[in-house]
Design an enzyme around this catalytic site. Structure first.
Site, short mmCIF file in Angstrom:
data_model
loop_
_atom_site.label_atom_id
_atom_site.label_comp_id
_atom_site.label_asym_id
_atom_site.label_seq_id
_atom_site.Cartn_x
_atom_site.Cartn_y
_atom_site.Cartn_z
CG ASP A 41 -2.16 1.02 1.09
OD1 ASP A 41 -3.27 0.40 0.76
OD2 ASP A 41 -1.95 1.99 0.88
NE ARG A 113 -12.07 2.70 4.00
CZ ARG A 113 -11.05 2.65 4.02
NH1 ARG A 113 -10.07 3.25 4.99
NH2 ARG A 113 -10.18 1.98 2.94
NE ARG A 192 -18.93 9.36 3.73
CZ ARG A 192 -19.66 8.40 3.14
NH1 ARG A 192 -19.90 8.27 2.18
NH2 ARG A 192 -19.67 7.26 3.92
CG ASP A 311 -14.04 1.44 -4.71
OD1 ASP A 311 -15.17 0.51 -4.64
OD2 ASP A 311 -14.11 2.25 -4.04
CB ALA A 324 -17.40 -2.38 1.41
C1 FAD Z 1 -9.14 6.83 3.06
C2 FAD Z 1 -10.52 5.98 2.81
C3 FAD Z 1 -11.63 6.34 3.12
C4 FAD Z 1 -12.85 5.89 2.82
N1 FAD Z 1 -14.23 6.29 3.80
C5 FAD Z 1 -15.08 5.49 3.18
C6 FAD Z 1 -16.41 5.59 3.93
O1 FAD Z 1 -16.49 6.30 4.99
N2 FAD Z 1 -17.52 4.95 3.65
C7 FAD Z 1 -17.67 4.34 2.59
O2 FAD Z 1 -18.59 3.64 2.16
N3 FAD Z 1 -16.58 3.97 1.84
C8 FAD Z 1 -15.24 4.51 2.01
N4 FAD Z 1 -14.17 4.31 1.51
C9 FAD Z 1 -14.15 3.49 0.22
C10 FAD Z 1 -14.47 2.06 0.47
O3 FAD Z 1 -13.54 1.63 1.32
C11 FAD Z 1 -14.29 1.30 -0.92
O4 FAD Z 1 -15.49 2.01 -1.73
C12 FAD Z 1 -14.76 -0.28 -0.74
O5 FAD Z 1 -14.55 -0.66 0.61
C13 FAD Z 1 -13.87 -0.77 -1.75
O6 FAD Z 1 -12.50 -0.66 -1.29
P1 FAD Z 1 -11.20 -0.88 -2.26
O7 FAD Z 1 -10.21 -1.89 -1.30
O8 FAD Z 1 -11.59 -1.43 -3.51
O9 FAD Z 1 -10.68 0.45 -2.34
P2 FAD Z 1 -10.22 1.43 -1.23
O10 FAD Z 1 -10.76 1.19 0.11
O11 FAD Z 1 -10.25 2.73 -1.96
O12 FAD Z 1 -8.68 0.99 -0.67
C14 FAD Z 1 -7.58 1.15 -1.90
C15 FAD Z 1 -6.32 1.20 -1.30
O13 FAD Z 1 -5.23 1.20 -2.36
C16 FAD Z 1 -4.31 2.03 -1.86
N5 FAD Z 1 -3.57 2.61 -3.15
C17 FAD Z 1 -4.07 3.56 -3.99
N6 FAD Z 1 -3.42 3.70 -4.92
C18 FAD Z 1 -2.19 3.19 -4.65
C19 FAD Z 1 -1.02 2.91 -5.33
N7 FAD Z 1 -0.50 3.63 -6.38
N8 FAD Z 1 0.20 1.98 -4.89
C20 FAD Z 1 -0.27 1.18 -3.81
N9 FAD Z 1 -1.38 1.47 -3.26
C21 FAD Z 1 -2.10 2.22 -3.41
C22 FAD Z 1 -4.87 3.03 -1.07
O14 FAD Z 1 -3.86 3.70 -0.10
C23 FAD Z 1 -6.00 2.17 -0.32
O15 FAD Z 1 -5.54 1.71 0.76
C24 FAD Z 1 -12.95 5.17 1.76
C25 FAD Z 1 -11.85 4.61 1.26
C26 FAD Z 1 -10.48 5.35 1.45
C27 FAD Z 1 -9.21 4.74 1.01
#
Ligand code: FAD
Length: 419
Positions: A41, A113, A192, A311, A324
């Site tokens: 990450d 979250r 929010r 996402d 999620a």
């Molecule tokens: C800080 C944050 C707060 C959130 N708050 C909420 C909320 O309050 N309510 C809600 O419904 N959803 C929230 N979300 C979104 C929610 O978590 C996602 O929509 C869902 O859980 C799908 O998650 P994901 O793992 O696909 O993506 P994400 O949760 O966005 O996780 C992506 C991860 O990839 C990492 N990343 C990004 N680019 C790079 C890169 N180039 N190299 C290495 N790592 C990288 C990021 O640091 C992050 O940890 C939030 C996301 C984040 C990142």
């Protein structure tokens, strides 16, 4: 390595980029299936960020499979079994009960979250999964034999499979699609907030939201809806307000919001809503623009050595209440397909089957985000007063009462036959 139940080593090495719920789930499930995992990450430290997030029964069932996780989540999650709907002026419309679905399908998990994320992260660490923070992945590459990532530091890492789980601004999309895609404004944004509820208890208008423990209310207006959730026995309050917005494209969970902007949106609304907004500490308010991305033609790279999950592959509108959950399903099904395929030589086959299993289900569920928003924002109130339950959230068994892991094992061979 920590002593958790896991299958014997498969010999498959997986690099996962992004430790959100998609990446963490993929990592934990790959570890359960005996694959070797490196999770990267870019954040130097994974802080408990965000506010309310929801996991349907289709994903919360996996928390229960990870030793200690369900138990750690119990004190943190929302405990109300009913959802009270009002019109924007505060007239009570209907109550939707979740009691029966909790009894038959299992618990939903709604909570903060950041807090839920910390619990899952702690479990991944306890399993001994290798997690490297501060690793910004700037490029993806692949051959027929392996896939890899390049870090900002210049370091290159390779594996049998790379999983791009880096959220809405995914760089893995470029390798998969062959071009950089651009998000479009959805026309909506969400204010929010999450804050301690002590003051709400002192206000006679807002007291009922918190005095009897957790509660869940919604107010529906023309092109706006406002949802409140009291949590942790009414000690904390979370609310979200989805409204029209034609501003710039900015997806940032930490972008500050302004109380006066929210008050403009809820001008003339139920005084309960107005007081809730006025009593929100300004530094606990965020403004999140909702952007839209067209469904991708594919989630996998030309060599089937790199996949997009969560996402990065399919951002969801919050009104689907499945973003999620679908991110977690992606990781669970991927780990299962790699297991079912049976070894390092079959990684590309597993990836192709995985995509076929996931693609249609994800996109069908993604559409429910728009359907629910329109059901509320374009409500025909004459019809609703005749049939109040038409405001209820659709809770469908094919989405929620679904075990994606069992389904992957059961359907793998048939899906392989269709490739
Ligand atoms: C800080 C944050 C707060 C959130 N708050 C909420 C909320 O309050 N309510 C809600 O419904 N959803 C929230 N979300 C979104 C929610 O978590 C996602 O929509 C869902 O859980 C799908 O998650 P994901 O793992 O696909 O993506 P994400 O949760 O966005 O996780 C992506 C991860 O990839 C990492 N990343 C990004 N680019 C790079 C890169 N180039 N190299 C290495 N790592 C990288 C990021 O640091 C992050 O940890 C939030 C996301 C984040 C990142």
């Amino acid at each position: 390595m920590a002593d958790f139940p896991r299958l014997p080593p498969s010999g498959i090495k997986v690099i996962i980029v992004g430790a959100g719920f998609a990446g963490l789930t993929a990592a934990i499930e790959c570890d359960r299936k005996g694959h070797s995992v490196l999770l990267l990450d870019k954040a130097p430290d994974l802080q408990p960020l965000g506010d309310i997030i929801s996991f349907g029964q289709n994903s919360s069932r996996f928390f229960a499979k990870w030793p200690g996780v369900q138990e750690a989540l119990t004190p943190l999650v929302h405990k109300s079994d009913v959802f009270h709907f009002h019109d924007w002026k505060g007239n009570f419309v209907t109550t939707q009960s979740f009691v029966e679905e909790h009894r038959t399908w299992g618990p939903r998990v709604n909570g903060h979250r950041g807090e839920i994320h910390q619990v899952v992260l702690k479990h991944a660490r306890a399993r001994g999964i290798e997690i490297r923070l501060g690793c910004n992945v700037v490029n993806y590459f692949e051959t027929a034999e392996h896939a890899g990532v390049e870090l900002q530091s210049g370091e290159r890492l390779t594996a049998d499979l790379v999983v791009a789980a880096e959220g809405v601004r995914s760089r893995g999309r470029k390798l998969v699609l062959g071009f950089e895609d651009k998000p479009q404004p959805s026309g909506y944004a969400v204010f929010r907030a999450w804050f301690p509820a002590d003051e709400l208890l002192k206000n006679e208008r807002t007291r009922h939201l918190v005095e009897k423990g957790d509660s869940h209310h919604g107010w529906i207006g023309q092109d706006v809806h406002f949802l409140s959730a009291a949590i942790k026995d009414g000690k904390e309050m979370s609310w979200v307000c989805t409204h029209k917005d034609d501003g710039s494209i900015e997806e940032n969970w930490q972008f500050p919001g302004r109380i006066e902007d929210v008050l403009r949106v809820v001008d003339g609304w139920d005084p309960v809503v107005v007081d809730l907004v006025k009593m929100t500490p300004p530094d606990r308010l965020f403004d999140y623009k909702l952007v839209f991305r067209d469904p991708l033609p594919t989630f996998i790279s030309p060599q089937a050595r790199t996949v997009l999950i969560g996402d990065a592959a399919h951002p969801f509108l919050p009104t689907s209440i499945q973003g999620a959950s679908q991110a977690m399903e992606d990781g669970v099904v991927l780990a299962a397909c790699l297991d079912k395929a049976g070894g390092k030589d079959k990684v590309q086959e597993a990836v192709r089957v995985w995509e076929k299993i996931r693609y249609e289900r994800v996109h069908k569920i993604q559409k429910t985000g728009v359907t629910t928003r329109e059901q509320w924002h374009k409500a025909d109130w004459e019809a609703i007063w005749k049939d109040p339950q038409s405001l209820h959230l659709k809770r469908e068994a094919w989405v929620l009462d679904f075990d994606c892991e069992a389904d992957a094992y059961a359907s793998y061979d048939a899906v392989l036959g269709e490739l």
